[in-house]
Design a protein around this motif. Structure first.
Motif, mmCIF file in Angstrom:
data_model
loop_
_atom_site.group_PDB
_atom_site.id
_atom_site.type_symbol
_atom_site.label_atom_id
_atom_site.label_comp_id
_atom_site.label_asym_id
_atom_site.label_seq_id
_atom_site.Cartn_x
_atom_site.Cartn_y
_atom_site.Cartn_z
ATOM 1 N N PHE A 194 56.668 34.608 47.531
ATOM 2 C CA PHE A 194 56.599 35.273 47.334
ATOM 3 C C PHE A 194 55.431 36.264 48.234
ATOM 4 O O PHE A 194 54.576 35.730 48.913
ATOM 5 C CB PHE A 194 54.836 35.513 46.004
ATOM 6 C CG PHE A 194 55.820 34.568 44.814
ATOM 7 C CD1 PHE A 194 56.354 35.481 44.214
ATOM 8 C CD2 PHE A 194 55.265 33.778 44.566
ATOM 9 C CE1 PHE A 194 57.390 34.771 42.982
ATOM 10 C CE2 PHE A 194 55.408 33.485 42.970
ATOM 11 C CZ PHE A 194 56.793 33.750 42.847
ATOM 12 N N GLU A 195 55.201 37.865 48.337
ATOM 13 C CA GLU A 195 54.633 38.834 48.930
ATOM 14 C C GLU A 195 53.809 39.334 48.027
ATOM 15 O O GLU A 195 54.653 40.183 46.755
ATOM 16 C CB GLU A 195 55.326 39.885 49.469
ATOM 17 C CG GLU A 195 56.413 39.535 50.886
ATOM 18 C CD GLU A 195 57.787 40.071 51.316
ATOM 19 O OE1 GLU A 195 57.464 41.186 51.119
ATOM 20 O OE2 GLU A 195 57.587 40.304 52.953
ATOM 21 N N VAL A 196 52.174 39.921 48.588
ATOM 22 C CA VAL A 196 52.013 40.644 47.126
ATOM 23 C C VAL A 196 52.516 42.637 47.597
ATOM 24 O O VAL A 196 52.088 43.023 48.489
ATOM 25 C CB VAL A 196 50.235 40.882 47.833
ATOM 26 C CG1 VAL A 196 49.732 41.391 46.716
ATOM 27 C CG2 VAL A 196 49.219 39.049 46.917
ATOM 28 N N ALA A 197 52.866 42.583 46.583
ATOM 29 C CA ALA A 197 53.716 44.205 46.324
ATOM 30 C C ALA A 197 52.322 45.200 46.324
ATOM 31 O O ALA A 197 52.340 46.545 46.645
ATOM 32 C CB ALA A 197 54.604 44.409 45.623
ATOM 33 N N GLU A 198 51.536 44.707 45.233
ATOM 34 C CA GLU A 198 50.438 46.119 44.760
ATOM 35 C C GLU A 198 49.268 44.833 44.447
ATOM 36 O O GLU A 198 49.513 43.743 44.068
ATOM 37 C CB GLU A 198 50.645 46.523 43.670
ATOM 38 C CG GLU A 198 50.192 47.535 43.137
ATOM 39 C CD GLU A 198 49.911 48.092 41.900
ATOM 40 O OE1 GLU A 198 49.485 49.167 41.240
ATOM 41 O OE2 GLU A 198 51.486 48.118 41.987
ATOM 42 N N ARG A 199 47.888 45.596 44.338
ATOM 43 C CA ARG A 199 46.488 44.721 43.670
ATOM 44 C C ARG A 199 46.384 45.278 43.188
ATOM 45 O O ARG A 199 45.860 46.599 43.668
ATOM 46 C CB ARG A 199 46.225 43.868 45.205
ATOM 47 C CG ARG A 199 44.764 45.460 46.331
ATOM 48 C CD ARG A 199 45.487 44.346 47.770
ATOM 49 N NE ARG A 199 44.301 43.057 47.631
ATOM 50 C CZ ARG A 199 42.702 43.115 47.079
ATOM 51 N NH1 ARG A 199 41.982 44.195 47.263
ATOM 52 N NH2 ARG A 199 41.814 41.990 46.792
ATOM 53 N N ARG A 200 45.518 45.264 42.018
ATOM 54 C CA ARG A 200 44.823 45.892 41.467
ATOM 55 C C ARG A 200 42.744 45.166 41.107
ATOM 56 O O ARG A 200 43.229 44.077 41.409
ATOM 57 C CB ARG A 200 44.709 45.691 39.783
ATOM 58 C CG ARG A 200 46.989 46.719 40.233
ATOM 59 C CD ARG A 200 47.280 47.252 38.767
ATOM 60 N NE ARG A 200 48.760 47.656 38.830
ATOM 61 C CZ ARG A 200 48.914 47.827 37.894
ATOM 62 N NH1 ARG A 200 49.067 47.512 36.607
ATOM 63 N NH2 ARG A 200 50.952 48.823 38.286
ATOM 64 N N THR A 201 42.185 45.479 40.754
ATOM 65 C CA THR A 201 40.992 45.740 41.278
ATOM 66 C C THR A 201 40.338 45.530 39.864
ATOM 67 O O THR A 201 40.123 46.385 39.424
ATOM 68 C CB THR A 201 40.267 44.813 42.347
ATOM 69 O OG1 THR A 201 39.290 46.581 41.984
ATOM 70 C CG2 THR A 201 40.804 44.685 43.212
ATOM 71 N N GLY A 202 39.318 44.964 39.348
ATOM 72 C CA GLY A 202 37.992 45.470 37.972
ATOM 73 C C GLY A 202 37.085 44.433 38.133
ATOM 74 O O GLY A 202 36.990 43.628 38.460
ATOM 75 N N PHE A 203 36.274 45.059 36.767
ATOM 76 C CA PHE A 203 35.679 44.348 36.559
ATOM 77 C C PHE A 203 34.950 44.893 34.891
ATOM 78 O O PHE A 203 35.507 45.896 34.390
ATOM 79 C CB PHE A 203 33.953 45.069 36.778
ATOM 80 C CG PHE A 203 34.293 46.613 37.252
ATOM 81 C CD1 PHE A 203 32.919 47.530 36.510
ATOM 82 C CD2 PHE A 203 34.767 46.997 38.208
ATOM 83 C CE1 PHE A 203 33.262 48.786 36.081
ATOM 84 C CE2 PHE A 203 35.081 48.116 38.336
ATOM 85 C CZ PHE A 203 33.885 49.401 37.615
ATOM 86 N N ILE A 204 34.015 43.848 34.478
ATOM 87 C CA ILE A 204 33.439 43.677 32.966
ATOM 88 C C ILE A 204 32.378 43.302 33.106
ATOM 89 O O ILE A 204 32.201 42.116 33.533
ATOM 90 C CB ILE A 204 34.694 43.554 32.397
ATOM 91 C CG1 ILE A 204 33.914 43.257 30.644
ATOM 92 C CG2 ILE A 204 34.405 41.812 32.540
ATOM 93 C CD1 ILE A 204 35.043 43.003 29.439
ATOM 94 N N GLY A 205 31.097 43.941 32.480
ATOM 95 C CA GLY A 205 29.813 42.977 32.143
ATOM 96 C C GLY A 205 28.950 44.468 31.818
ATOM 97 O O GLY A 205 28.457 44.980 32.713
ATOM 98 N N ARG A 206 27.860 43.682 31.024
ATOM 99 C CA ARG A 206 26.565 45.058 31.266
ATOM 100 C C ARG A 206 25.928 45.151 32.753
ATOM 101 O O ARG A 206 25.773 44.295 33.778
ATOM 102 C CB ARG A 206 25.424 43.952 31.114
ATOM 103 C CG ARG A 206 25.870 43.685 29.115
ATOM 104 C CD ARG A 206 24.504 43.305 28.246
ATOM 105 N NE ARG A 206 24.712 42.704 27.592
ATOM 106 C CZ ARG A 206 23.380 42.660 26.754
ATOM 107 N NH1 ARG A 206 21.334 43.428 26.929
ATOM 108 N NH2 ARG A 206 23.642 41.923 25.193
#
Length: 427
Positions: A194-206
């Protein structure tokens, strides 16, 4: 786990480092999180559930029994590097070794790592045989008002942890950039598969959305996101009684029994009117229901609601709310998509500031993609838009969202997660 000592400035720094990724991002995370002792696995991989998506028993819970999602999330869109079907046994063994390395290196759950890998229609199109026992349609626009990019990646890896350096370390190990992972030898990687074609990041929490709101496109000046809000729109979600169970979203027969499906949408948020023009009562009415606003049910971000947003009680009044009050709530509409009184999708979505703009990565699990479409149709509320409620205005939160991407994936059971073939007989 006591989270009271997590300063907001550090949380914001770690979130930014996760978004940067690579060796630099990992080094920055390790510098800030070096005091955190991340436990290795307490079970061998063979003792883990067959369902990849069986996270809940390993997650923290709040005082009301709601599952508390990991704070940091990383989505890796993957492309298979081969030309034809993935049918090489050595590749499967290598990939499975990589996943089992992650499972040995970290305890499953918030304080370690939770992850799933799914495969898109483009992956299964590589095979001559049709996918057996599961309908996995290509993504498509779901209303005439949207024009999203339709993702065609082969696979999706979702990594989640309370610690940013855990998700980044897992990524670097999979890419072959680390020899050890949390003190254990790395025994398999994505190299040559596999090759990483796209990366997306995020977060959740007070606290995290409030910490990251300044200077982000889509959020007005003045830092309006409340400190106790776990998401940019200012309210809690993921109440236990408004989520489908993991059993409900599990495929129950066929070669992929024990698996599930993922729908993933990337949504841009437009919160200028939400915070600058709408009153608190209007936001409550649009997010939950007009009855919630009239009765003052929601305090702050809604943590007082316990294990239920109480929208099931007003779902049947959506049409009346639209006709008489000119507003219908987002959760009120969505709650109409139930079977025997129970939700049919399990949400594991989270906010993001990828590309320096406020976004939501809407990730839902369901037995079939049709269940997601049913739920999204209820949320759209096309049957409620006659009369005083506009097609988007005052129709829940539709006017504050733009759908940027859509994608569908099949999440196989763990024993078939490494380059699955489409049928039971072909393996």
């Amino acid at each position: 786990m006591d989270r009271s000592d997590r300063g907001l400035s550090r949380r914001g720094f770690v979130k930014s480092a996760v978004a940067v990724g690579g060796a630099a991002g990992l080094a920055a995370c390790l510098q800030r999180e070096e005091a955190e002792d991340v436990p290795q696995a307490v079970r061998s991989p063979d003792e883990l559930p067959t369902r990849q998506h069986a996270w809940n028993e390993f997650l923290a819970t709040d005082d009301h029994g709601n599952d508390v999602p990991p704070r940091h999330h990383l989505l890796l869109a993957l492309e298979y590097v081969g030309d034809g079907p993935a049918d090489v046994a050595d590749e499967r063994d290598q990939l499975e070794a990589a996943f089992r390395t992650l499972e040995r290196a970290y305890k499953r759950g918030n304080e370690g790592l939770a992850f799933t890998v799914g495969y898109g229609p483009a992956y299964f199109d590589r095979f001559e045989a049709d996918l057996e026992g599961v309908e996995l349609p290509a993504p498509e626009p779901l209303t005439e008002l949207e024009d999203p990019t339709l993702d065609e990646y082969d696979a999706l890896l979702h990594l989640a942890s309370d610690y940013g350096h855990v998700t980044l370390s897992a990524e670097e190990a999979l890419k072959g950039e680390l020899e050890e992972l949390n003190g254990l030898e790395v025994e398999g990687t994505f190299e040559g598969i596999f090759e990483v074609a796209e990366r997306r990041t995020g977060f959740i929490g007070r606290g995290l959305p409030a910490e990251k709101q300044s200077g982000v496109a889509g959020i007005p000046d003045g830092e309006p996101v409340p400190e106790d809000a776990p998401m940019f729109m200012g309210f809690k979600s993921g109440f236990r009684r408004t989520q489908a169970s993991e059993d409900r979203v599990t495929i129950d027969e066929g070669p992929f029994a024990g698996g599930t499906t993922i729908h993933l949408s990337k949504l841009h948020l437009h919160l200028q009117q939400w915070y600058d023009q709408d009153s608190r009562e209007q936001r409550v009415a649009k997010m939950f229901s007009p009855a919630h606003a009239d009765e003052g049910v929601v305090e702050g971000a809604g943590h007082n609601l316990g294990d239920s947003s109480r929208v099931a009680e007003v779902a049947g009044a959506a049409d009346e709310a639209a006709r008489r009050q000119g507003t219908v709530g987002h959760a009120q509409k969505t709650a109409r998509a139930r079977e025997d009184g129970e939700p049919i999708v399990l949400r594991r979505d989270f906010d993001s500031t990828d590309d320096d703009r406020a976004s939501l990565h809407f990730l839902s699990l369901q037995r079939s993609i049709d269940d997601f479409v049913t739920t999204r149709t209820a949320m759209t509320g096309g049957d409620l838009t006659e009369g005083s409620v506009g097609r988007r205005t005052n129709n829940g939160i539709l006017q504050y969202l733009t759908v940027v991407n859509r994608a569908n994936y099949l999440v196989p059971p763990r024993e078939r997660r490494s380059l699955p073939e489409p049928t039971a007989t072909s393996e």
